[in-house]
Design a protein around this motif. Sequence first.
Motif, PDB file in Angstrom:
ATOM      1  N   MET A   1      32.682  42.818  49.860  1.00 22.31           N
ATOM      2  CA  MET A   1      33.607  42.206  48.883  1.00 22.31           C
ATOM      3  C   MET A   1      33.184  40.775  48.596  1.00 22.31           C
ATOM      4  O   MET A   1      32.847  40.033  49.504  1.00 22.31           O
ATOM      5  CB  MET A   1      35.029  42.231  49.446  1.00 22.31           C
ATOM      6  N   THR A   2      33.197  40.424  47.345  1.00 19.61           N
ATOM      7  CA  THR A   2      32.683  39.121  46.920  1.00 19.61           C
ATOM      8  C   THR A   2      33.680  38.455  45.987  1.00 19.61           C
ATOM      9  O   THR A   2      34.432  39.135  45.294  1.00 19.61           O
ATOM     10  CB  THR A   2      31.361  39.303  46.112  1.00 19.61           C
ATOM     11  N   VAL A   3      33.649  37.126  45.979  1.00 26.28           N
ATOM     12  CA  VAL A   3      34.394  36.347  44.993  1.00 26.28           C
ATOM     13  C   VAL A   3      33.390  35.505  44.219  1.00 26.28           C
ATOM     14  O   VAL A   3      32.611  34.763  44.822  1.00 26.28           O
ATOM     15  CB  VAL A   3      35.412  35.398  45.677  1.00 26.28           C
ATOM     16  N   ASN A  36      32.611  46.795  40.955  1.00 25.14           N
ATOM     17  CA  ASN A  36      33.980  47.282  40.758  1.00 25.14           C
ATOM     18  C   ASN A  36      34.974  46.259  41.286  1.00 25.14           C
ATOM     19  O   ASN A  36      34.825  45.795  42.414  1.00 25.14           O
ATOM     20  CB  ASN A  36      34.184  48.595  41.523  1.00 25.14           C
ATOM     21  N   GLY A  37      35.977  45.955  40.463  1.00 25.44           N
ATOM     22  CA  GLY A  37      36.958  44.972  40.913  1.00 25.44           C
ATOM     23  C   GLY A  37      37.827  44.512  39.769  1.00 25.44           C
ATOM     24  O   GLY A  37      38.123  45.292  38.847  1.00 25.44           O
ATOM     25  N   THR A  38      38.257  43.251  39.854  1.00 26.47           N
ATOM     26  CA  THR A  38      39.093  42.676  38.801  1.00 26.47           C
ATOM     27  C   THR A  38      38.549  41.309  38.409  1.00 26.47           C
ATOM     28  O   THR A  38      37.972  40.604  39.225  1.00 26.47           O
ATOM     29  CB  THR A  38      40.553  42.465  39.270  1.00 26.47           C
ATOM     30  N   THR A  40      40.236  37.884  36.993  1.00 22.13           N
ATOM     31  CA  THR A  40      41.461  37.165  36.649  1.00 22.13           C
ATOM     32  C   THR A  40      41.084  36.001  35.754  1.00 22.13           C
ATOM     33  O   THR A  40      40.302  35.140  36.132  1.00 22.13           O
ATOM     34  CB  THR A  40      42.180  36.651  37.908  1.00 22.13           C
ATOM     35  N   THR A 102      44.849  39.747  34.232  1.00 20.86           N
ATOM     36  CA  THR A 102      43.919  40.347  35.194  1.00 20.86           C
ATOM     37  C   THR A 102      43.451  41.700  34.671  1.00 20.86           C
ATOM     38  O   THR A 102      44.278  42.561  34.341  1.00 20.86           O
ATOM     39  CB  THR A 102      44.591  40.493  36.571  1.00 20.86           C
ATOM     40  N   ILE A 103      42.147  41.859  34.561  1.00 15.38           N
ATOM     41  CA  ILE A 103      41.572  43.074  33.965  1.00 15.38           C
ATOM     42  C   ILE A 103      40.629  43.750  34.961  1.00 15.38           C
ATOM     43  O   ILE A 103      39.723  43.117  35.486  1.00 15.38           O
ATOM     44  CB  ILE A 103      40.792  42.736  32.674  1.00 15.38           C
ATOM     45  N   PRO A 104      40.855  45.041  35.231  1.00 14.56           N
ATOM     46  CA  PRO A 104      39.933  45.774  36.111  1.00 14.56           C
ATOM     47  C   PRO A 104      38.589  46.019  35.421  1.00 14.56           C
ATOM     48  O   PRO A 104      38.519  46.097  34.185  1.00 14.56           O
ATOM     49  CB  PRO A 104      40.652  47.124  36.323  1.00 14.56           C
ATOM     50  N   PHE A 105      37.538  46.144  36.228  1.00 13.50           N
ATOM     51  CA  PHE A 105      36.260  46.638  35.702  1.00 13.50           C
ATOM     52  C   PHE A 105      35.698  47.680  36.671  1.00 13.50           C
ATOM     53  O   PHE A 105      35.961  47.636  37.864  1.00 13.50           O
ATOM     54  CB  PHE A 105      35.262  45.499  35.428  1.00 13.50           C
ATOM     55  N   VAL A 106      34.971  48.624  36.081  1.00 14.23           N
ATOM     56  CA  VAL A 106      34.412  49.754  36.824  1.00 14.23           C
ATOM     57  C   VAL A 106      32.955  49.895  36.390  1.00 14.23           C
ATOM     58  O   VAL A 106      32.677  49.928  35.186  1.00 14.23           O
ATOM     59  CB  VAL A 106      35.218  51.046  36.511  1.00 14.23           C
ATOM     60  N   MET A 137      36.468  39.372  41.420  1.00 10.74           N
ATOM     61  CA  MET A 137      36.574  39.811  42.810  1.00 10.74           C
ATOM     62  C   MET A 137      36.347  41.310  42.908  1.00 10.74           C
ATOM     63  O   MET A 137      36.851  42.072  42.089  1.00 10.74           O
ATOM     64  CB  MET A 137      37.959  39.461  43.360  1.00 10.74           C
ATOM     65  N   GLY A 138      35.587  41.735  43.912  1.00 17.75           N
ATOM     66  CA  GLY A 138      35.357  43.165  44.080  1.00 17.75           C
ATOM     67  C   GLY A 138      34.143  43.406  44.958  1.00 17.75           C
ATOM     68  O   GLY A 138      33.763  42.549  45.745  1.00 17.75           O
ATOM     69  N   GLU A 139      33.511  44.546  44.759  1.00 17.19           N
ATOM     70  CA  GLU A 139      32.371  44.879  45.635  1.00 17.19           C
ATOM     71  C   GLU A 139      31.254  45.554  44.846  1.00 17.19           C
ATOM     72  O   GLU A 139      31.460  46.037  43.765  1.00 17.19           O
ATOM     73  CB  GLU A 139      32.834  45.805  46.766  1.00 17.19           C
TER      74      GLU A 139
END
Lengths: 139, 139, 139
Positions: A1-3, A36-38, A40, A102-106, A137-139
């Motif tokens: 997980m990364t920011v 994959n994550g969001t 903001t 806040t928007i998800p991405f895949v 944020m995500g991985e």
Amino acid sequence: MTVVTKDIAFQTKGNCDIIDITPQVAKKVEESGVSNGTVTLFISGSTAGITTIEYEPNLLSDFEHMWDRVIPQNIPYAHNKTWGDGNGHSHVRASMLGASLTIPFVNKRLTLGTWQQIVFIDFDNRPRSRKIVLQIMGE
Amino acid sequence: MTVVTKDIAFQTKGNCDIIDITPQVAKKVEESGVSNGTVTLFISGSTAGITTIEYEPNLLSDFEHMWDRVIPQNIPYAHNKTWGDGNGHSHVRASMLGASLTIPFVNKRLTLGTWQQIVFIDFDNRPRSRKIVLQIMGE
Amino acid sequence: MTVVTKDIAFQTKGNCDIIDITPQVAKKVEESGVSNGTVTLFISGSTAGITTIEYEPNLLSDFEHMWDRVIPQNIPYAHNKTWGDGNGHSHVRASMLGASLTIPFVNKRLTLGTWQQIVFIDFDNRPRSRKIVLQIMGE
């Protein structure tokens, strides 16, 4: 997980200028290395807002007219006595619309609809230099 | 830390149809294997919105009437000239309310109040098939 | 990556009481041990909302007057027949404004603008004890 923290900077004309920031946001997400994550999006400031809309000139005009009806510029605002800069309506509109999205991405792609763009709305009554923070944020 | 992407699909009647999606969201969070974190709900589309409300028929009717007063259907919208589908008001309402909502969960339980449900509001002027993205993040 | 759950508790006067919660949120983020990430603020309840504003008395009064105009208290609400507690307008305002706000932080500092504070607005028609959930996520 990364920011990963990024920002987007741009100029606006003020007075309900509606800026499509979708391409810049999509690019920052792609470049982040996060799959994959969001993301903001946050506005550091109190006279602008963020939302999504179908970025089509007639609809942008409808959206602007809605603000003129619901939170008009030409009624008295006590705030205009505080600083004398005449942007009471800008603040009230910004607080109503909100400063974060806040928007998800895949697979590095934003999950936006086909006719849906991310827009920054500058409610201030003059041109401004603006900067939005992107927290990815995500991985 | 984990990212789990889910979605919820359903049919709506359009015309300010207000759908309680709380049970489905709670179930997806429980099934995700993530104990503590946030679920970001995002609407891929530009004629619907998301918020929370006490899901009680009289209040739902009040909420719908508020939209009729504040952003009426029966005033001119320039957008209706663009595609001719008569849903200018739907877009403006959706952009005002917002397309994302982020809710914390603790020990796999959403931190909602007792009288607070998550609702999807379909502002479009016809029945629609809808899908919401859930980005569940945490550990 | 870490998830830290905190809360903030306070008393309100109700009736559009606007509480500046910025210092408490900043403190909780600093104490969390997380350097970079997001804090999701969530209201467990259906008669209050959250946003950002320049916390200046004249502007607070403008913001309150906007609610009186756009979603008035003194019009009929069907919800008032359900429980008889006369807070139909409180619910409708809360659902319009929204229950969640997500703010990035970098090096333990919230990315707020200089003239931008985080506010909790209690739309209920009586004093309330309130608690906000803070989900702090990052690394």
